[in-house]
Scaffold this motif. Sequence first.
Motif, PDB file in Angstrom:
ATOM      1  N   LYS A  66      38.697  32.689  36.459  1.00 60.33           N
ATOM      2  CA  LYS A  66      37.318  32.508  35.990  1.00 60.33           C
ATOM      3  C   LYS A  66      37.291  31.357  35.005  1.00 60.33           C
ATOM      4  N   GLY A  67      36.333  30.449  35.165  1.00 59.11           N
ATOM      5  CA  GLY A  67      36.214  29.314  34.263  1.00 59.11           C
ATOM      6  C   GLY A  67      34.861  29.289  33.584  1.00 59.11           C
ATOM      7  N   LYS A  68      34.630  28.254  32.784  1.00 56.51           N
ATOM      8  CA  LYS A  68      33.393  28.143  32.018  1.00 56.51           C
ATOM      9  C   LYS A  68      32.175  27.974  32.923  1.00 56.51           C
ATOM     10  N   PHE A  69      32.356  27.265  34.037  1.00 61.28           N
ATOM     11  CA  PHE A  69      31.216  26.932  34.895  1.00 61.28           C
ATOM     12  C   PHE A  69      31.203  27.681  36.221  1.00 61.28           C
ATOM     13  N   GLY A  70      32.155  28.596  36.425  1.00 57.62           N
ATOM     14  CA  GLY A  70      32.190  29.333  37.681  1.00 57.62           C
ATOM     15  C   GLY A  70      33.532  30.008  37.885  1.00 57.62           C
ATOM     16  N   ASN A  71      33.828  30.356  39.140  1.00 58.04           N
ATOM     17  CA  ASN A  71      35.037  31.111  39.457  1.00 58.04           C
ATOM     18  C   ASN A  71      35.847  30.433  40.561  1.00 58.04           C
ATOM     19  N   VAL A  72      37.104  30.872  40.684  1.00 58.49           N
ATOM     20  CA  VAL A  72      37.977  30.386  41.758  1.00 58.49           C
ATOM     21  C   VAL A  72      38.356  31.583  42.629  1.00 58.49           C
ATOM     22  N   TYR A  73      38.253  31.394  43.951  1.00 50.84           N
ATOM     23  CA  TYR A  73      38.541  32.479  44.890  1.00 50.84           C
ATOM     24  C   TYR A  73      39.584  32.042  45.914  1.00 50.84           C
ATOM     25  N   LEU A  74      40.372  32.998  46.366  1.00 53.23           N
ATOM     26  CA  LEU A  74      41.225  32.762  47.525  1.00 53.23           C
ATOM     27  C   LEU A  74      40.310  32.729  48.746  1.00 53.23           C
ATOM     28  N   ALA A  75      40.513  31.759  49.635  1.00 53.47           N
ATOM     29  CA  ALA A  75      39.652  31.652  50.820  1.00 53.47           C
ATOM     30  C   ALA A  75      40.475  31.171  52.013  1.00 53.47           C
ATOM     31  N   ARG A  76      39.997  31.507  53.194  1.00 52.47           N
ATOM     32  CA  ARG A  76      40.651  31.079  54.432  1.00 52.47           C
ATOM     33  C   ARG A  76      39.651  30.257  55.249  1.00 52.47           C
ATOM     34  N   GLU A  77      40.070  29.058  55.645  1.00 51.61           N
ATOM     35  CA  GLU A  77      39.220  28.228  56.504  1.00 51.61           C
ATOM     36  C   GLU A  77      39.238  28.850  57.897  1.00 51.61           C
ATOM     37  N   ARG A  78      38.067  29.213  58.409  1.00 49.63           N
ATOM     38  CA  ARG A  78      37.980  30.022  59.628  1.00 49.63           C
ATOM     39  C   ARG A  78      38.624  29.350  60.836  1.00 49.63           C
ATOM     40  N   ARG A  79      38.388  28.069  61.010  1.00 52.28           N
ATOM     41  CA  ARG A  79      38.840  27.390  62.222  1.00 52.28           C
ATOM     42  C   ARG A  79      40.364  27.271  62.289  1.00 52.28           C
ATOM     43  N   SER A  80      40.987  26.925  61.153  1.00 58.08           N
ATOM     44  CA  SER A  80      42.441  26.683  61.146  1.00 58.08           C
ATOM     45  C   SER A  80      43.251  27.857  60.610  1.00 58.08           C
ATOM     46  N   GLY A  81      42.593  28.772  59.861  1.00 58.36           N
ATOM     47  CA  GLY A  81      43.311  29.864  59.210  1.00 58.36           C
ATOM     48  C   GLY A  81      44.023  29.429  57.941  1.00 58.36           C
ATOM     49  N   PHE A  82      43.750  28.210  57.489  1.00 54.74           N
ATOM     50  CA  PHE A  82      44.431  27.616  56.335  1.00 54.74           C
ATOM     51  C   PHE A  82      43.944  28.276  55.041  1.00 54.74           C
ATOM     52  N   LEU A  83      44.898  28.708  54.188  1.00 56.47           N
ATOM     53  CA  LEU A  83      44.552  29.330  52.903  1.00 56.47           C
ATOM     54  C   LEU A  83      44.318  28.259  51.843  1.00 56.47           C
ATOM     55  N   VAL A  84      43.241  28.421  51.077  1.00 60.35           N
ATOM     56  CA  VAL A  84      42.911  27.485  49.999  1.00 60.35           C
ATOM     57  C   VAL A  84      42.421  28.269  48.783  1.00 60.35           C
ATOM     58  N   ALA A  85      42.291  27.560  47.673  1.00 62.86           N
ATOM     59  CA  ALA A  85      41.600  28.102  46.499  1.00 62.86           C
ATOM     60  C   ALA A  85      40.230  27.435  46.465  1.00 62.86           C
ATOM     61  N   LEU A  86      39.178  28.227  46.460  1.00 63.61           N
ATOM     62  CA  LEU A  86      37.816  27.693  46.477  1.00 63.61           C
ATOM     63  C   LEU A  86      37.217  27.830  45.077  1.00 63.61           C
ATOM     64  N   LYS A  87      37.025  26.689  44.424  1.00 62.42           N
ATOM     65  CA  LYS A  87      36.465  26.674  43.069  1.00 62.42           C
ATOM     66  C   LYS A  87      34.950  26.513  43.182  1.00 62.42           C
ATOM     67  N   VAL A  88      34.220  27.478  42.644  1.00 65.78           N
ATOM     68  CA  VAL A  88      32.761  27.503  42.757  1.00 65.78           C
ATOM     69  C   VAL A  88      32.152  27.212  41.389  1.00 65.78           C
ATOM     70  N   LEU A  89      31.399  26.117  41.290  1.00 68.40           N
ATOM     71  CA  LEU A  89      30.782  25.705  40.028  1.00 68.40           C
ATOM     72  C   LEU A  89      29.264  25.773  40.167  1.00 68.40           C
ATOM     73  N   PHE A  90      28.602  26.332  39.179  1.00 70.33           N
ATOM     74  CA  PHE A  90      27.141  26.430  39.225  1.00 70.33           C
ATOM     75  C   PHE A  90      26.512  25.177  38.625  1.00 70.33           C
ATOM     76  N   LYS A  91      25.667  24.522  39.421  1.00 79.04           N
ATOM     77  CA  LYS A  91      25.053  23.262  38.994  1.00 79.04           C
ATOM     78  C   LYS A  91      24.273  23.425  37.693  1.00 79.04           C
ATOM     79  N   SER A  92      23.579  24.553  37.540  1.00 77.56           N
ATOM     80  CA  SER A  92      22.758  24.767  36.343  1.00 77.56           C
ATOM     81  C   SER A  92      23.616  24.748  35.080  1.00 77.56           C
ATOM     82  N   GLN A  93      24.805  25.364  35.147  1.00 80.47           N
ATOM     83  CA  GLN A  93      25.686  25.410  33.979  1.00 80.47           C
ATOM     84  C   GLN A  93      26.312  24.043  33.704  1.00 80.47           C
ATOM     85  N   VAL A  94      26.671  23.339  34.777  1.00 80.45           N
ATOM     86  CA  VAL A  94      27.236  21.991  34.630  1.00 80.45           C
ATOM     87  C   VAL A  94      26.208  21.064  33.981  1.00 80.45           C
TER      88      VAL A  94
END
Length: 220
Positions: free
Chosen positions: A19-47
């Motif tokens: 969890k960060g100041k402007f949003g959160n980071v999630y484990l995610a899988r890209e559907r087409r390739s199955g590739f695991l990534v970290a998805l950092k989600v930032l809220f524009k309003s807070q930025v």
Amino acid sequence: MPRRTFSLEDFEVGRPLGKGKFGNVYLARERRSGFLVALKVLFKSQVEQEGVEHQLRREIEIQAHLRHPNVLRLYNYFHDRRRVFLILEFAPRGELYKELQRCRRLDATRTATLMEELADALLYCHGRKVIHRDIKPENLLLGLKGELKIADFGWSVHAPSLRRRTLCGTLDYLPPEMVEGGGHDEKVDLWCLGVLCYELLAGHPPFESPSAADTYRRIT
């Protein structure tokens, strides 16, 4: 990971990683390739509220162009009406900070390995005129085999002259030239490397004090 235009529908989003100041980071899988990534989600309003849009753009621009085994990859990014999404390399063992909290301190061999990896990554960044400016355990992640990954380029800067005057970074890791309000260059990252080495071996930063003023005095 394939380079193309993404949307949130392209990912299966899993557990939160942080969890960060402007949003959160999630484990995610890209559907087409199955590739695991970290998805950092930032809220524009807070930025926007904090006035750091330029800082975010700079972070994306800098990190997207870095290719080194000890620098966390930024694969791509996308946005919708409310959020900005950064598609980042997944570092399974998490923050070095959490490992330090768990172990209290690291042995000399482990510390030496991490310092070698960090020094190599910083030399690479400095060779491309990039200064990180916020090296600390919270911004260093660990890969599957425990290898170090520099992350969070929010305070980084591409400075062709390698000279800056902005005060930034974290109190315990601030170098004397920043505390004294002078200009600084890539050597601020090398100062942080030394402070980090001390903290990993001793279990606490070298200039830690009860108050900010005392910390400033000890640094200078």
